[in-house]
Motif scaffolding. Structure first.
Motif, PDB file in Angstrom:
ATOM      1  N   UNK A 123      22.484 -50.573 -15.403  1.00 23.46           N
ATOM      2  CA  UNK A 123      22.368 -50.525 -13.965  1.00 23.46           C
ATOM      3  C   UNK A 123      22.775 -51.783 -13.342  1.00 23.46           C
ATOM      4  N   UNK A 124      23.563 -51.896 -12.250  1.00 24.22           N
ATOM      5  CA  UNK A 124      23.863 -53.256 -11.596  1.00 24.22           C
ATOM      6  C   UNK A 124      23.799 -52.741 -10.009  1.00 24.22           C
ATOM      7  N   UNK A 125      23.083 -53.781  -9.399  1.00 20.76           N
ATOM      8  CA  UNK A 125      23.077 -53.288  -7.857  1.00 20.76           C
ATOM      9  C   UNK A 125      23.559 -54.674  -7.158  1.00 20.76           C
ATOM     10  N   UNK A 138      22.061 -57.714  -8.662  1.00 22.74           N
ATOM     11  CA  UNK A 138      20.919 -57.394  -9.618  1.00 22.74           C
ATOM     12  C   UNK A 138      21.131 -56.807 -10.853  1.00 22.74           C
ATOM     13  N   UNK A 139      21.001 -57.517 -11.893  1.00 21.57           N
ATOM     14  CA  UNK A 139      21.567 -56.811 -13.242  1.00 21.57           C
ATOM     15  C   UNK A 139      20.156 -56.151 -13.787  1.00 21.57           C
ATOM     16  N   UNK A 140      20.045 -54.599 -13.735  1.00 17.40           N
ATOM     17  CA  UNK A 140      18.651 -54.089 -14.144  1.00 17.40           C
ATOM     18  C   UNK A 140      18.806 -53.705 -15.517  1.00 17.40           C
ATOM     19  N   UNK A 172      26.167 -49.476  -9.503  1.00 17.82           N
ATOM     20  CA  UNK A 172      27.056 -49.300 -10.531  1.00 17.82           C
ATOM     21  C   UNK A 172      26.064 -48.713 -11.736  1.00 17.82           C
ATOM     22  N   UNK A 173      26.310 -47.598 -12.188  1.00 15.82           N
ATOM     23  CA  UNK A 173      25.324 -47.045 -13.285  1.00 15.82           C
ATOM     24  C   UNK A 173      26.475 -46.351 -14.488  1.00 15.82           C
ATOM     25  N   UNK A 174      26.569 -46.981 -15.567  1.00 19.29           N
ATOM     26  CA  UNK A 174      27.359 -46.509 -16.240  1.00 19.29           C
ATOM     27  C   UNK A 174      26.705 -46.320 -17.775  1.00 19.29           C
ATOM     28  N   UNK A 181      27.327 -42.499 -14.044  1.00 21.33           N
ATOM     29  CA  UNK A 181      26.260 -41.601 -14.165  1.00 21.33           C
ATOM     30  C   UNK A 181      25.836 -41.445 -12.822  1.00 21.33           C
ATOM     31  N   UNK A 182      25.531 -40.118 -12.541  1.00 20.46           N
ATOM     32  CA  UNK A 182      25.266 -39.773 -10.987  1.00 20.46           C
ATOM     33  C   UNK A 182      23.777 -40.280 -10.674  1.00 20.46           C
ATOM     34  N   UNK A 183      23.731 -41.092  -9.432  1.00 20.39           N
ATOM     35  CA  UNK A 183      22.786 -41.833  -8.941  1.00 20.39           C
ATOM     36  C   UNK A 183      22.442 -41.956  -7.634  1.00 20.39           C
TER      37      UNK A 183
END
Length: 220
Positions: A123-125, A138-140, A172-174, A181-183
């Motif tokens: 995840x990246x915000x 924000x790299x989570x 961004x969720x991969x 990935x649905x988020x």
């Protein structure tokens, strides 16, 4: 003579035009009843009448009346529910709510968001300011499926504290194979006021109008 005829014709035309304007577009129960009475008055007494036809006509009139009464009742219930909704919505003023709007307010140097993932993902915000410029990333890292709290300290990539105001977050969720990935990202807002536009209610936060339907959680 010519003048008199012209005046009479004009008067007749004007009268007909005025009558046309009063003609109803829909056949309501009063008009239906008038037609039924007119039919009864003009029946030929020398001809036998079909009682089944009369029953059908009266049944149609009864059904029309019931439908119109039901419609009036539903409108009254809708108006009552709208009034209750407005009363309850006013109680949100001053409270903090969570909405699915990507926009949020940076206050007190921090902001908290909630991210729901349908599956495990990297995840990246990305956070942008009111002008659309990217101010922080924000790299989570790798997060599992479920709900996660996303905190931002209100600072840019160089560690500089940013001004309070409205910002926008995107996710961004991969997954491991590079598929999205649905988020769902939920942000928080403090309700300054409420706005009603027809049948739609909005909360107003930081000058933004957010549909009440997007509110997912309310904090005391």
């Amino acid at each position: 003579m010519d003048t008199g005829l012209t005046t009479s014709a004009t008067s007749s035309t004007s009268s007909t035009s005025s009558t046309d304007k009063t003609i109803k577009k829909d056949l309501d129960k009063d008009a239906f009843l008038m037609l039924l009475v007119a039919q009864l008055k003009n029946q030929d007494p020398t001809q036998s009448q079909d009682p089944n036809q009369m029953v059908e006509q009266m049944t149609s009139f009864s059904s029309l009346e019931q439908a119109q009464n039901t419609n009036s009742t539903l409108k009254a219930i809708q108006a009552q529910n709208q009034a209750l909704l407005q009363t309850e919505t006013v109680g949100l003023v001053g409270k903090t709510v969570e909405t699915t709007s990507p926009q949020f307010e940076l206050t007190g140097g921090s902001a908290t968001m909630r991210l729901d993932l349908e599956g495990q993902a990297n995840v990246t915000v990305t956070i942008k300011d009111a002008n659309g410029a990217t101010v922080a990333i924000l790299n989570k890292g790798n997060l599992g499926a479920g709900s996660h709290s996303i905190d931002w300290n209100g600072r840019d990539a160089n560690g500089n504290a940013l001004a309070e105001g409205t910002y926008t977050a995107s996710v961004s969720a991969m997954d491991a194979t590079g598929n999205s990935v649905t988020n769902t990202l939920a942000t928080r807002a403090k309700v300054d006021s409420v706005l009603f536009n027809g049948d739609t209610a909005y909360i107003v936060a930081g000058g933004r109008q957010i549909p009440l339907s997007s509110v997912t959680q309310i904090y005391a």
